[in-house]
Motif scaffolding. Structure first.
Motif, mmCIF file in Angstrom:
data_model
loop_
_atom_site.group_PDB
_atom_site.id
_atom_site.type_symbol
_atom_site.label_atom_id
_atom_site.label_comp_id
_atom_site.label_asym_id
_atom_site.label_seq_id
_atom_site.Cartn_x
_atom_site.Cartn_y
_atom_site.Cartn_z
ATOM 1 N N TYR A 264 86.639 49.496 41.492
ATOM 2 C CA TYR A 264 85.834 48.578 42.290
ATOM 3 C C TYR A 264 84.646 48.021 41.511
ATOM 4 N N LYS A 265 84.178 48.774 40.499
ATOM 5 C CA LYS A 265 83.008 48.313 39.740
ATOM 6 C C LYS A 265 83.255 46.960 39.092
ATOM 7 N N THR A 266 84.498 46.686 38.730
ATOM 8 C CA THR A 266 84.814 45.408 38.092
ATOM 9 C C THR A 266 84.500 44.247 39.035
ATOM 10 N N GLY A 267 84.887 44.371 40.291
ATOM 11 C CA GLY A 267 84.587 43.328 41.262
ATOM 12 C C GLY A 267 83.109 43.197 41.542
ATOM 13 N N VAL A 268 82.399 44.322 41.560
ATOM 14 C CA VAL A 268 80.951 44.305 41.784
ATOM 15 C C VAL A 268 80.243 43.514 40.680
ATOM 16 N N VAL A 269 80.609 43.793 39.425
ATOM 17 C CA VAL A 269 79.975 43.091 38.312
ATOM 18 C C VAL A 269 80.392 41.620 38.286
ATOM 19 N N PHE A 270 81.635 41.349 38.615
ATOM 20 C CA PHE A 270 82.113 39.970 38.705
ATOM 21 C C PHE A 270 81.249 39.162 39.670
ATOM 22 N N LEU A 271 80.971 39.719 40.851
ATOM 23 C CA LEU A 271 80.157 39.006 41.832
ATOM 24 C C LEU A 271 78.708 38.866 41.371
ATOM 25 N N ALA A 272 78.192 39.850 40.641
ATOM 26 C CA ALA A 272 76.838 39.737 40.098
ATOM 27 C C ALA A 272 76.752 38.577 39.112
ATOM 28 N N TRP A 273 77.805 38.389 38.324
ATOM 29 C CA TRP A 273 77.854 37.259 37.388
ATOM 30 C C TRP A 273 77.899 35.935 38.148
ATOM 31 N N LEU A 274 78.775 35.833 39.138
ATOM 32 C CA LEU A 274 78.864 34.601 39.910
ATOM 33 C C LEU A 274 77.551 34.285 40.625
ATOM 34 N N ALA A 275 76.844 35.321 41.062
ATOM 35 C CA ALA A 275 75.594 35.130 41.796
ATOM 36 C C ALA A 275 74.411 34.811 40.891
ATOM 37 N N GLY A 276 74.612 34.877 39.571
ATOM 38 C CA GLY A 276 73.548 34.536 38.647
ATOM 39 C C GLY A 276 72.633 35.677 38.264
ATOM 40 N N HIS A 277 73.046 36.915 38.575
ATOM 41 C CA HIS A 277 72.208 38.061 38.206
ATOM 42 C C HIS A 277 72.391 38.470 36.746
ATOM 43 N N GLN A 278 73.400 37.935 36.084
ATOM 44 C CA GLN A 278 73.607 38.161 34.660
ATOM 45 C C GLN A 278 74.342 36.946 34.098
ATOM 46 N N ASP A 279 74.235 36.765 32.798
ATOM 47 C CA ASP A 279 74.716 35.541 32.167
ATOM 48 C C ASP A 279 76.157 35.627 31.692
ATOM 49 N N HIS A 280 76.817 36.724 31.928
ATOM 50 C CA HIS A 280 78.149 36.933 31.371
ATOM 51 C C HIS A 280 78.929 37.883 32.265
ATOM 52 N N PHE A 281 80.245 37.889 32.048
ATOM 53 C CA PHE A 281 81.104 38.841 32.749
ATOM 54 C C PHE A 281 81.710 39.783 31.716
ATOM 55 N N ALA A 282 80.878 40.686 31.234
ATOM 56 C CA ALA A 282 81.313 41.750 30.333
ATOM 57 C C ALA A 282 80.819 43.061 30.916
ATOM 58 N N MET A 283 81.572 44.138 30.674
ATOM 59 C CA MET A 283 81.206 45.433 31.218
ATOM 60 C C MET A 283 81.268 46.479 30.135
ATOM 61 N N VAL A 284 80.496 47.555 30.303
ATOM 62 C CA VAL A 284 80.595 48.658 29.355
ATOM 63 C C VAL A 284 82.000 49.246 29.463
ATOM 64 N N GLY A 285 82.543 49.642 28.326
ATOM 65 C CA GLY A 285 83.887 50.181 28.295
ATOM 66 C C GLY A 285 84.979 49.143 28.453
ATOM 67 N N GLY A 286 84.610 47.864 28.421
ATOM 68 C CA GLY A 286 85.616 46.818 28.561
ATOM 69 C C GLY A 286 86.265 46.762 29.932
ATOM 70 N N GLN A 287 85.574 47.271 30.965
ATOM 71 C CA GLN A 287 86.175 47.387 32.291
ATOM 72 C C GLN A 287 86.343 46.047 33.006
ATOM 73 N N GLN A 288 85.859 44.943 32.417
ATOM 74 C CA GLN A 288 86.086 43.635 33.037
ATOM 75 C C GLN A 288 87.571 43.286 33.097
ATOM 76 N N SER A 289 88.385 43.991 32.336
ATOM 77 C CA SER A 289 89.826 43.724 32.336
ATOM 78 C C SER A 289 90.585 44.544 33.379
ATOM 79 N N ALA A 290 89.882 45.317 34.204
ATOM 80 C CA ALA A 290 90.555 46.274 35.085
ATOM 81 C C ALA A 290 91.118 45.656 36.360
ATOM 82 N N ARG A 291 90.796 44.415 36.656
ATOM 83 C CA ARG A 291 91.352 43.741 37.824
ATOM 84 C C ARG A 291 92.009 42.427 37.398
#
Length: 386
Positions: free
Chosen positions: A320-347
């Motif tokens: 679920y963390k992948t979706g949480v970070v994805f939404l933070a990126w879309l909302a403008g809370h961070q400038d990129h969609f990258a995660m520690v451990g490369g977990q952006q690829s998990a969904r």
């Protein structure tokens, strides 16, 4: 602009994003009727030259800015928890630094913070009961030194070495006796972490519940509350009703949180939720309505968010963390969609597309045009053309 979003079958369909500002009302007044903590994610450093096996490279400025965002809406922060990728990209060294920095930021901001205490400096297959106790003690000491409240997290290492309920009673009793202040006990179900199957000494949840309650009953003055994440509303309510007076129940049920927080004639749950990372402002708005005694208004605000939460937390739930970070990126809370451990690829892309659509329909994005542009960029990376 019309986006073409892939559905679960891979077929593309047209979607017209909403326009206009976010529908979430701003507010910073303290929450009165419930204690509400959002388990917050970490922001990766996208320029670090690391691999999935490397220690986490964290963008500290963006990570701490997100915590200030949560505090600004009156929420508390649950730090270094599962949402922060403990054991899924963030090791103990990174978690310790996160706890130190966030606790200092909380003091400066006047924000409420509670921090996860675990045993993730150990390798589960080499652990012993003695090493589990020592690992917990090390982490508890660090959290207490920062002035933050401690959350005793479920331990993979303890699950691996415990022979039965008596070992859980021994370890937790030892920790509670030495805790300086009341702690939160965390029961995380195997849907969040398969290594925690059979926690409290039994795969039978009724037997496990009895052991859990025995730990609390032996030290009620050292337990502020429990955080239960089993995704079973009926079980949480039954457990909540058996707690000693003065011990809170913090729901960790990301499937059924509106009804559990609203409560019934025999009580209610406070909240410690990963879904309140992306829902923070809306969750705070809803609880302020509840503070006035308007349960129906609270449910009207929060019930429509459940579909998004169930989507993000669908099996395998631990991603679920992948979706949480994805939404933070879309909302403008961070400038990129990258995660520690490369977990952006998990969904999958269809998963992201549905998360975007649901969040957009709820009016969660402060800048819908930014979210739309970033979603279009992601679609383009996957070969979707407008």
């Amino acid at each position: 602009m019309t986006l073409h979003l892939p559905d679960a079958t891979g077929a593309l369909r047209a979607y017209t994003p909403r326009t206009g500002p976010s529908t979430v009302a701003a507010g910073s007044a303290p929450l009165a009727s419930r204690v509400v903590l959002a388990a917050a994610h970490v922001v990766a450093d996208p320029f670090a030259d690391v691999s999935p096996d490397s220690p986490a490279a964290v963008d500290w400025d963006a990570t701490l800015a997100f915590r200030r965002h949560l505090w600004s809406h009156g929420l508390g922060v649950a730090e270094a928890m599962d949402t922060a990728q403990r054991g899924m990209g963030l090791d103990w060294a990174g978690a310790a630094e996160l706890i130190r920095r966030s606790a200092a930021e909380a003091r400066a901001s006047g924000g409420h913070i509670a921090c996860g205490v675990g045993t993730d400096q150990l390798a589960s297959h080499t652990a012993s009961l003695a090493s589990v106790r020592a690992a917990y003690e090390e982490q508890l000491a660090l959290v207490e030194e920062t002035g933050a409240q401690a959350i005793l997290m479920a331990s993979r290492a303890l699950a691996a070495v415990a022979r039965g309920p008596e070992d859980y009673l021994q370890v937790y009793g030892h920790l509670l006796r030495q805790a300086a202040e009341p702690v939160v006990l965390h029961w995380l179900g195997p849907m969040f972490d398969p290594a925690l199957e059979g926690y409290w000494g039994s795969a039978d949840l009724d037997a496990a519940t009895d052991t859990f309650l025995e730990v609390i009953a032996a030290h009620p003055d050292k337990v502020d509350g429990i955080k239960i994440s089993l995704l079973d509303a009926g079980r949480e309510i039954a457990l909540r009703r058996r707690l000693p007076r003065g011990v809170r129940c913090y729901t960790g049920d990301d499937f059924n949180y509106p009804e559990l927080i609203a409560g019934d004639e025999r009580g209610f749950s406070h909240a410690l939720l990963g879904i309140f990372d992306p829902l923070g402002p809306l969750a705070a708005q809803a609880v302020r309505v509840l503070d006035t005694g308007d349960t129906k208004g609270f449910r009207a605000l929060l019930d429509p968010t459940v579909e998004l939460s169930r989507h993000l937390f669908q099996a395998p739930t631990r991603f679920y963390k992948t979706g949480v970070v994805f939404l933070a990126w879309l909302a403008g809370h961070q400038d990129h969609f990258a995660m520690v451990g490369g977990q952006q690829s998990a969904r999958s892309l269809p998963h992201f597309a549905r998360a975007y659509e649901l969040a957009d329909s709820l009016g969660l994005f402060p800048d819908p045009e930014l979210a739309e542009s970033r979603m279009a960029n992601l679609l383009g990376l996957y070969g979707v053309t407008r």
